[in-house]
Design a protein around this motif. Structure first.
Motif, PDB file in Angstrom:
ATOM      1  N   GLY A   1     -26.424  17.912 -32.911  1.00 37.74           N
ATOM      2  CA  GLY A   1     -27.707  17.254 -33.054  1.00 37.74           C
ATOM      3  C   GLY A   1     -27.852  16.666 -34.439  1.00 37.74           C
ATOM      4  N   SER A   2     -28.705  15.684 -34.550  1.00 40.13           N
ATOM      5  CA  SER A   2     -28.949  15.107 -35.871  1.00 40.13           C
ATOM      6  C   SER A   2     -30.414  14.729 -36.026  1.00 40.13           C
ATOM      7  CB  SER A   2     -28.057  13.879 -36.081  1.00 40.13           C
ATOM      8  OG  SER A   2     -28.318  12.915 -35.097  1.00 40.13           O
ATOM      9  N   ALA A   3     -31.255  15.282 -35.186  1.00 38.50           N
ATOM     10  CA  ALA A   3     -32.673  14.942 -35.239  1.00 38.50           C
ATOM     11  C   ALA A   3     -33.502  16.215 -35.333  1.00 38.50           C
ATOM     12  CB  ALA A   3     -33.059  14.132 -34.017  1.00 38.50           C
ATOM     13  N   GLY A   4     -33.222  16.997 -36.355  1.00 43.58           N
ATOM     14  CA  GLY A   4     -33.947  18.251 -36.537  1.00 43.58           C
ATOM     15  C   GLY A   4     -35.282  18.038 -37.221  1.00 43.58           C
ATOM     16  N   LEU A   5     -35.744  19.077 -37.883  1.00 39.04           N
ATOM     17  CA  LEU A   5     -37.041  19.048 -38.568  1.00 39.04           C
ATOM     18  C   LEU A   5     -36.970  18.175 -39.818  1.00 39.04           C
ATOM     19  CD1 LEU A   5     -37.637  22.881 -38.312  1.00 39.04           C
ATOM     20  CD2 LEU A   5     -38.701  21.111 -36.908  1.00 39.04           C
TER      21      LEU A   5
ATOM     22  N   ALA B   1     -35.680  24.411 -43.776  1.00 39.58           N
ATOM     23  CA  ALA B   1     -34.640  24.106 -42.793  1.00 39.58           C
ATOM     24  C   ALA B   1     -33.451  23.478 -43.509  1.00 39.58           C
ATOM     25  CB  ALA B   1     -35.165  23.151 -41.723  1.00 39.58           C
ATOM     26  N   ALA B   2     -32.255  23.794 -43.030  1.00 42.04           N
ATOM     27  CA  ALA B   2     -31.024  23.234 -43.592  1.00 42.04           C
ATOM     28  C   ALA B   2     -30.018  23.061 -42.469  1.00 42.04           C
ATOM     29  CB  ALA B   2     -30.468  24.155 -44.676  1.00 42.04           C
ATOM     30  N   GLY B   3     -28.963  22.308 -42.743  1.00 40.48           N
ATOM     31  CA  GLY B   3     -27.920  22.089 -41.742  1.00 40.48           C
ATOM     32  C   GLY B   3     -28.446  21.296 -40.569  1.00 40.48           C
ATOM     33  N   THR B   4     -27.998  21.653 -39.372  1.00 37.79           N
ATOM     34  CA  THR B   4     -28.411  20.904 -38.194  1.00 37.79           C
ATOM     35  C   THR B   4     -29.824  21.245 -37.750  1.00 37.79           C
ATOM     36  OG1 THR B   4     -27.330  22.523 -36.774  1.00 37.79           O
ATOM     37  CG2 THR B   4     -26.074  20.541 -37.339  1.00 37.79           C
ATOM     38  N   ASP B   5     -30.489  22.198 -38.422  1.00 38.99           N
ATOM     39  CA  ASP B   5     -31.892  22.467 -38.123  1.00 38.99           C
ATOM     40  C   ASP B   5     -32.805  21.456 -38.796  1.00 38.99           C
ATOM     41  OD1 ASP B   5     -31.442  24.646 -36.490  1.00 38.99           O
ATOM     42  OD2 ASP B   5     -31.407  26.034 -38.171  1.00 38.99           O
TER      43      ASP B   5
ATOM     44  N   MET C   1     -21.866  17.920 -41.680  1.00 40.33           N
ATOM     45  CA  MET C   1     -23.116  18.605 -42.025  1.00 40.33           C
ATOM     46  C   MET C   1     -22.882  19.874 -42.837  1.00 40.33           C
ATOM     47  SD  MET C   1     -25.559  16.704 -41.138  1.00 40.33           S
ATOM     48  CE  MET C   1     -26.948  17.786 -41.375  1.00 40.33           C
ATOM     49  N   ILE C   2     -21.627  20.252 -43.069  1.00 37.24           N
ATOM     50  CA  ILE C   2     -21.345  21.479 -43.806  1.00 37.24           C
ATOM     51  C   ILE C   2     -21.815  21.373 -45.257  1.00 37.24           C
ATOM     52  CG2 ILE C   2     -19.534  23.013 -44.658  1.00 37.24           C
ATOM     53  CD1 ILE C   2     -17.996  22.363 -42.070  1.00 37.24           C
ATOM     54  N   GLY C   3     -21.440  20.288 -45.942  1.00 37.54           N
ATOM     55  CA  GLY C   3     -21.856  20.100 -47.333  1.00 37.54           C
ATOM     56  C   GLY C   3     -23.366  20.061 -47.487  1.00 37.54           C
ATOM     57  N   PRO C   4     -24.058  19.192 -46.724  1.00 33.97           N
ATOM     58  CA  PRO C   4     -25.512  19.166 -46.820  1.00 33.97           C
ATOM     59  C   PRO C   4     -26.150  20.512 -46.461  1.00 33.97           C
ATOM     60  CG  PRO C   4     -24.733  17.195 -45.713  1.00 33.97           C
ATOM     61  CD  PRO C   4     -23.545  18.086 -45.896  1.00 33.97           C
ATOM     62  N   ALA C   5     -25.579  21.234 -45.511  1.00 27.93           N
ATOM     63  CA  ALA C   5     -26.136  22.543 -45.138  1.00 27.93           C
ATOM     64  C   ALA C   5     -26.074  23.498 -46.316  1.00 27.93           C
ATOM     65  CB  ALA C   5     -25.381  23.122 -43.944  1.00 27.93           C
ATOM     66  N   ILE C   6     -24.951  23.503 -47.020  1.00 20.60           N
ATOM     67  CA  ILE C   6     -24.794  24.390 -48.182  1.00 20.60           C
ATOM     68  C   ILE C   6     -25.765  23.997 -49.288  1.00 20.60           C
ATOM     69  CG2 ILE C   6     -23.215  25.058 -50.037  1.00 20.60           C
ATOM     70  CD1 ILE C   6     -20.946  24.797 -47.915  1.00 20.60           C
TER      71      ILE C   6
END
Length: 121
Positions: free
Chosen positions: A52-56, A77-81, A96-101
Motif C-alpha cells: 500500500g502507499s495510501a496510508g495516514l 505513523a511510519a512506514g506503510t502505515d 519504504m524501508i528507509g523512510p520507515a526507519i
C-alpha cells in the motif's frame, strides 16, 4: 480448473530424480527431493499489489494529521502505515524501508520531546 495436487506432486517427483533438469553439464541441485506423502493443505494465491502507499497523512515529525490538516496529539505513523513519500506510488521492493526507519525515529524523538534538538531542515 487447477490440477489436483496429486498430479502436481507426481510431476515434481518424476523430475526430482533428474536433478540435472535435462542438462548433464549442469551440477545437480541438491535441494531437489521427492515430495513425501502429506498431509498437504492448499491456499489460493491471487495476484495483488505489492504494498500500500495510501496510508495516514503525517507531518515531518511522523504525527498523524486529521482531514483538515490538524495534528492528532499522541498519534504517529511510519512506514506503510503513513502515506508514501512517493506520492501514492510504490517504486519497488524495499523503497519504504528507509523512510520507515527515519520517520519511526522522528516519531520516537518527538514523543520523547527530544526532536526539537535536531534540525530537520
Amino acid at each position: 480448473m487447477p490440477k489436483p495436487a496429486s498430479t502436481t506432486i507426481s510431476a515434481v517427483n518424476s523430475s526430482a530424480l533428474n536433478r540435472f533438469n535435462g542438462d548433464p553439464l549442469t551440477a545437480p541441485n541438491p535441494c531437489l527431493r521427492r515430495i513425501g506423502p502429506g498431509p498437504y493443505f492448499a491456499v489460493a494465491v491471487w495476484p495483488s499489489d505489492l504494498a500500500g502507499s495510501a496510508g495516514l497523512r503525517t507531518d515531518s515529525c511522523a504525527r498523524v494529521l486529521s482531514r483538515d490538516g490538524k495534528i492528532l496529539p499522541g498519534l504517529y505513523a511510519a512506514g506503510t502505515d503513513s502515506s508514501s513519500i512517493f506520492r501514492g506510488t510504490y517504486p519497488g521492493p524495499g523503497t519504504m524501508i528507509g523512510p520507515a526507519i527515519v520517520f519511526a525515529w522522528c516519531a520516537a524523538m518527538d514523543a520523547a520531546g527530544a526532536l526539537r534538538r535536531f534540525s530537520l531542515s
